[in-house]
Design a protein around this motif. Structure first.
Motif, PDB file in Angstrom:
ATOM      1  N   VAL A  24       0.842  -1.189   0.000  1.00  0.00           N
ATOM      2  CA  VAL A  24       0.000   0.000   0.000  1.00  0.00           C
ATOM      3  C   VAL A  24       0.882   1.246   0.000  1.00  0.00           C
ATOM      4  CG1 VAL A  24      -0.244   0.101   2.533  1.00  0.00           C
ATOM      5  CG2 VAL A  24      -2.025   1.075   1.093  1.00  0.00           C
ATOM      6  N   GLN A  25       0.408   2.263  -0.698  1.00  0.00           N
ATOM      7  CA  GLN A  25       1.141   3.529  -0.781  1.00  0.00           C
ATOM      8  C   GLN A  25       1.114   4.230   0.581  1.00  0.00           C
ATOM      9  OE1 GLN A  25      -0.308   6.132  -3.909  1.00  0.00           O
ATOM     10  NE2 GLN A  25       0.187   7.898  -2.634  1.00  0.00           N
ATOM     11  N   SER A  26       2.303   4.576   1.093  1.00  0.00           N
ATOM     12  CA  SER A  26       2.391   5.221   2.404  1.00  0.00           C
ATOM     13  C   SER A  26       3.737   5.926   2.530  1.00  0.00           C
ATOM     14  CB  SER A  26       2.246   4.152   3.495  1.00  0.00           C
ATOM     15  OG  SER A  26       2.491   4.693   4.756  1.00  0.00           O
ATOM     16  N   PRO A  27       3.799   7.082   3.238  1.00  0.00           N
ATOM     17  CA  PRO A  27       5.099   7.756   3.392  1.00  0.00           C
ATOM     18  C   PRO A  27       6.092   6.906   4.169  1.00  0.00           C
ATOM     19  CG  PRO A  27       3.408   8.824   4.715  1.00  0.00           C
ATOM     20  CD  PRO A  27       2.717   7.832   3.868  1.00  0.00           C
ATOM     21  N   VAL A  28       5.598   6.124   5.135  1.00  0.00           N
ATOM     22  CA  VAL A  28       6.434   5.155   5.857  1.00  0.00           C
ATOM     23  C   VAL A  28       5.657   3.843   5.935  1.00  0.00           C
ATOM     24  CG1 VAL A  28       7.799   6.738   7.267  1.00  0.00           C
ATOM     25  CG2 VAL A  28       5.542   6.078   8.045  1.00  0.00           C
ATOM     26  N   GLY A  29       6.387   2.758   5.880  1.00  0.00           N
ATOM     27  CA  GLY A  29       5.703   1.466   5.886  1.00  0.00           C
ATOM     28  C   GLY A  29       6.350   0.479   6.819  1.00  0.00           C
ATOM     29  N   GLY A  30       5.546  -0.328   7.475  1.00  0.00           N
ATOM     30  CA  GLY A  30       6.057  -1.383   8.342  1.00  0.00           C
ATOM     31  C   GLY A  30       5.934  -2.724   7.634  1.00  0.00           C
ATOM     32  N   MET A  31       6.926  -3.599   7.862  1.00  0.00           N
ATOM     33  CA  MET A  31       6.894  -4.886   7.186  1.00  0.00           C
ATOM     34  C   MET A  31       5.736  -5.746   7.697  1.00  0.00           C
ATOM     35  SD  MET A  31      10.398  -6.891   6.454  1.00  0.00           S
ATOM     36  CE  MET A  31      10.104  -8.392   7.337  1.00  0.00           C
ATOM     37  N   LEU A  32       5.479  -5.648   8.999  1.00  0.00           N
ATOM     38  CA  LEU A  32       4.417  -6.470   9.585  1.00  0.00           C
ATOM     39  C   LEU A  32       3.089  -5.735   9.664  1.00  0.00           C
ATOM     40  CD1 LEU A  32       6.403  -8.067  12.546  1.00  0.00           C
ATOM     41  CD2 LEU A  32       5.875  -9.100  10.335  1.00  0.00           C
ATOM     42  N   TYR A  33       3.168  -4.430   9.970  1.00  0.00           N
ATOM     43  CA  TYR A  33       1.928  -3.683  10.174  1.00  0.00           C
ATOM     44  C   TYR A  33       2.113  -2.219   9.813  1.00  0.00           C
ATOM     45  CZ  TYR A  33      -2.295  -2.057  12.611  1.00  0.00           C
ATOM     46  OH  TYR A  33      -3.509  -1.495  12.916  1.00  0.00           O
ATOM     47  N   THR A  34       1.194  -1.690   9.071  1.00  0.00           N
ATOM     48  CA  THR A  34       1.206  -0.264   8.709  1.00  0.00           C
ATOM     49  C   THR A  34      -0.159   0.335   9.035  1.00  0.00           C
ATOM     50  OG1 THR A  34       2.727  -0.696   6.884  1.00  0.00           O
ATOM     51  CG2 THR A  34       1.539   1.377   6.804  1.00  0.00           C
ATOM     52  N   ASP A  35      -0.160   1.452   9.726  1.00  0.00           N
ATOM     53  CA  ASP A  35      -1.403   2.173  10.013  1.00  0.00           C
ATOM     54  C   ASP A  35      -1.029   3.653  10.046  1.00  0.00           C
ATOM     55  OD1 ASP A  35      -3.859   3.052  10.786  1.00  0.00           O
ATOM     56  OD2 ASP A  35      -3.982   1.878  12.616  1.00  0.00           O
ATOM     57  N   VAL A  36      -0.996   4.285   8.864  1.00  0.00           N
ATOM     58  CA  VAL A  36      -0.427   5.623   8.720  1.00  0.00           C
ATOM     59  C   VAL A  36      -1.402   6.575   8.023  1.00  0.00           C
ATOM     60  CG1 VAL A  36       1.466   6.934   7.664  1.00  0.00           C
ATOM     61  CG2 VAL A  36       1.909   4.679   8.607  1.00  0.00           C
ATOM     62  N   LYS A  37      -1.546   7.751   8.618  1.00  0.00           N
ATOM     63  CA  LYS A  37      -2.344   8.802   7.979  1.00  0.00           C
ATOM     64  C   LYS A  37      -1.375   9.793   7.354  1.00  0.00           C
ATOM     65  CE  LYS A  37      -6.282   8.391  11.055  1.00  0.00           C
ATOM     66  NZ  LYS A  37      -6.979   8.923  12.214  1.00  0.00           N
ATOM     67  N   SER A  38      -1.711  10.293   6.181  1.00  0.00           N
ATOM     68  CA  SER A  38      -0.786  11.198   5.484  1.00  0.00           C
ATOM     69  C   SER A  38      -1.547  12.218   4.646  1.00  0.00           C
ATOM     70  CB  SER A  38       0.154  10.379   4.595  1.00  0.00           C
ATOM     71  OG  SER A  38      -0.597   9.585   3.716  1.00  0.00           O
ATOM     72  N   PRO A  39      -0.873  13.320   4.305  1.00  0.00           N
ATOM     73  CA  PRO A  39      -1.541  14.329   3.467  1.00  0.00           C
ATOM     74  C   PRO A  39      -1.458  13.977   1.987  1.00  0.00           C
ATOM     75  CG  PRO A  39       0.619  15.088   4.081  1.00  0.00           C
ATOM     76  CD  PRO A  39       0.475  13.736   4.693  1.00  0.00           C
ATOM     77  N   ILE A  82     -12.951  21.573  -3.239  1.00  0.00           N
ATOM     78  CA  ILE A  82     -12.134  20.778  -2.320  1.00  0.00           C
ATOM     79  C   ILE A  82     -11.262  21.682  -1.452  1.00  0.00           C
ATOM     80  CG2 ILE A  82     -10.265  19.059  -2.197  1.00  0.00           C
ATOM     81  CD1 ILE A  82     -11.510  17.807  -4.758  1.00  0.00           C
ATOM     82  N   HIS A  83     -11.260  21.407  -0.162  1.00  0.00           N
ATOM     83  CA  HIS A  83     -10.437  22.154   0.793  1.00  0.00           C
ATOM     84  C   HIS A  83      -9.103  21.436   1.000  1.00  0.00           C
ATOM     85  CE1 HIS A  83      -9.195  23.275   4.975  1.00  0.00           C
ATOM     86  NE2 HIS A  83      -9.412  24.472   4.463  1.00  0.00           N
ATOM     87  N   HIS A  84      -9.155  20.183   1.406  1.00  0.00           N
ATOM     88  CA  HIS A  84      -7.941  19.376   1.497  1.00  0.00           C
ATOM     89  C   HIS A  84      -8.253  17.886   1.411  1.00  0.00           C
ATOM     90  CE1 HIS A  84      -9.014  19.097   5.816  1.00  0.00           C
ATOM     91  NE2 HIS A  84      -8.236  18.030   5.859  1.00  0.00           N
ATOM     92  N   VAL A  85      -7.210  17.091   1.150  1.00  0.00           N
ATOM     93  CA  VAL A  85      -7.380  15.636   1.002  1.00  0.00           C
ATOM     94  C   VAL A  85      -6.344  14.927   1.878  1.00  0.00           C
ATOM     95  CG1 VAL A  85      -7.465  13.701  -0.623  1.00  0.00           C
ATOM     96  CG2 VAL A  85      -8.090  15.990  -1.410  1.00  0.00           C
ATOM     97  N   ASP A  86      -6.808  13.982   2.663  1.00  0.00           N
ATOM     98  CA  ASP A  86      -5.927  13.160   3.496  1.00  0.00           C
ATOM     99  C   ASP A  86      -6.042  11.700   3.065  1.00  0.00           C
ATOM    100  OD1 ASP A  86      -4.827  15.109   5.029  1.00  0.00           O
ATOM    101  OD2 ASP A  86      -6.249  14.924   6.682  1.00  0.00           O
ATOM    102  N   ALA A  87      -5.062  10.914   3.458  1.00  0.00           N
ATOM    103  CA  ALA A  87      -5.104   9.480   3.129  1.00  0.00           C
ATOM    104  C   ALA A  87      -4.785   8.649   4.353  1.00  0.00           C
ATOM    105  CB  ALA A  87      -4.116   9.174   2.024  1.00  0.00           C
ATOM    106  N   HIS A  88      -5.272   7.439   4.357  1.00  0.00           N
ATOM    107  CA  HIS A  88      -5.000   6.494   5.450  1.00  0.00           C
ATOM    108  C   HIS A  88      -4.567   5.169   4.820  1.00  0.00           C
ATOM    109  CE1 HIS A  88      -6.586   4.149   9.200  1.00  0.00           C
ATOM    110  NE2 HIS A  88      -5.281   4.205   9.152  1.00  0.00           N
ATOM    111  N   SER A  89      -3.335   4.752   5.131  1.00  0.00           N
ATOM    112  CA  SER A  89      -2.812   3.492   4.582  1.00  0.00           C
ATOM    113  C   SER A  89      -2.777   2.450   5.683  1.00  0.00           C
ATOM    114  CB  SER A  89      -1.399   3.692   4.045  1.00  0.00           C
ATOM    115  OG  SER A  89      -1.362   4.811   3.207  1.00  0.00           O
TER     116      SER A  89
END
Lengths: 106, 181
Positions: A24-39, A82-89
């Motif tokens: 999954v696309q993410s600014p930082v990623g974990g090999m076992l688990y990723t739960d990241v919010k990003s702009p 649109i005001h802003h867009v966030d993402a959750h990976s």
């Protein structure tokens, strides 16, 4: 003979699991688990009162479905400015990966 | 030898069952609400968004998925829903059953689409925060009513699903109320 089949079966299953990992696309990623919010984006439009969301998921890296486009998320909430867009990976052990966008606007 | 093994299984099953029951009850009581909503600071207040939730359906008709957004500088929240049905409909209003009485609210269309033989109706309505709080505060799963020119659709949710979702939503609504301006 049966033992050989069992070992071969386990090896085959392990190979299948290890060779196909959901990403999954993410600014930082974990090999076992990723739960990241990003702009994703921000505009100069004034404050928002609506929120729309869209997501896409990948299973074992083999099947990926969904619509995580800004267009789909904005459409779901009837947003035209649109005001802003966030993402959750999110990624769990490379088995299931989900990418969700949140669009804020008017 | 066989009897000994059988006894050992029995001794294992009982504590495992209790552990499982305890885990299940703790999961229900102590739901992590963070993954069910997002919030954002705006110049006009904090906007809260309860992520899409499913569970309301009608065996004869279709399924409903809803999300809720609320700007804490206003009194009412937006209830947006996607209704999937094989029948062609023109929705007029949605009814929330609160304390046994339906609160009927007009709906406004966002879009209508069709894929294969299923229609996707996307509508919105707005209702006071106190009403949505009263709706989710109910212990028994309350029905939703969709009124259309083609007839009414009664939607219900399974008790177990309702217990889980209402618990989550009540806690989110409590957070919202504490941060209300």
């Amino acid at each position: 003979m049966f033992k050989n089949f069992k070992v071969a079966g386990v090896a085959l299953a392990a190979t299948a699991l290890m060779s196909s990992c959901a990403m999954v696309q993410s600014p930082v990623g974990g090999m076992l688990y990723t739960d990241v919010k990003s702009p994703v984006a921000a505009t100069s439009n004034s404050a928002s009162s609506k929120v729309g969301t869209g997501s896409a998921s990948s299973y074992l890296g083999a099947v990926a479905i969904g619509d995580a486009s800004i267009d789909a998320a904005a459409k779901a909430a009837g947003i035209t400015k649109i005001h802003h867009v966030d993402a959750h990976s999110k990624n769990i052990l490379g088995l299931v990966a989900t990418y969700t966008v949140y669009v804020y606007g008017e | 030898m066989y009897m000994v093994n059988k006894k050992n299984y029995g001794a294992l099953i009982v504590p495992l069952f209790f552990l499982f029951s305890l885990g299940a009850s703790l999961t229900t009581i102590g739901q992590k609400i963070e993954k069910h909503y997002v919030s954002s600071n705006q110049s006009n207040g904090i906007i809260y968004f309860i992520k899409p939730q499913e569970g309301f359906n009608s065996p004869k008709n279709g399924d409903l998925v809803y999300d809720i957004s609320y700007l804490n500088s206003s009194d009412s929240c937006s209830f947006l829903f996607s209704y999937f049905d094989k029948a062609e409909r023109t929705l007029d209003s949605i009814g929330f059953s609160i304390q046994g009485q339906y609160k009927m609210l007009p709906v406004s269309k966002i879009f209508i689409e069709t894929t294969k033989n299923v229609w996707h109706y996307r509508y919105r309505t707005s209702l006071p925060l106190d009403d949505i709080s009263a709706f989710f505060a109910q212990t028994d799963s309350p029905p939703l009513l969709l009124a259309s020119k083609q007839g009414q659709v009664n939607l219900s949710m399974k008790k177990k699903r309702w217990k889980k979702l209402s618990s989550i939503n009540n806690r989110i609504l409590l957070v919202i109320k504490h941060n209300r301006s």
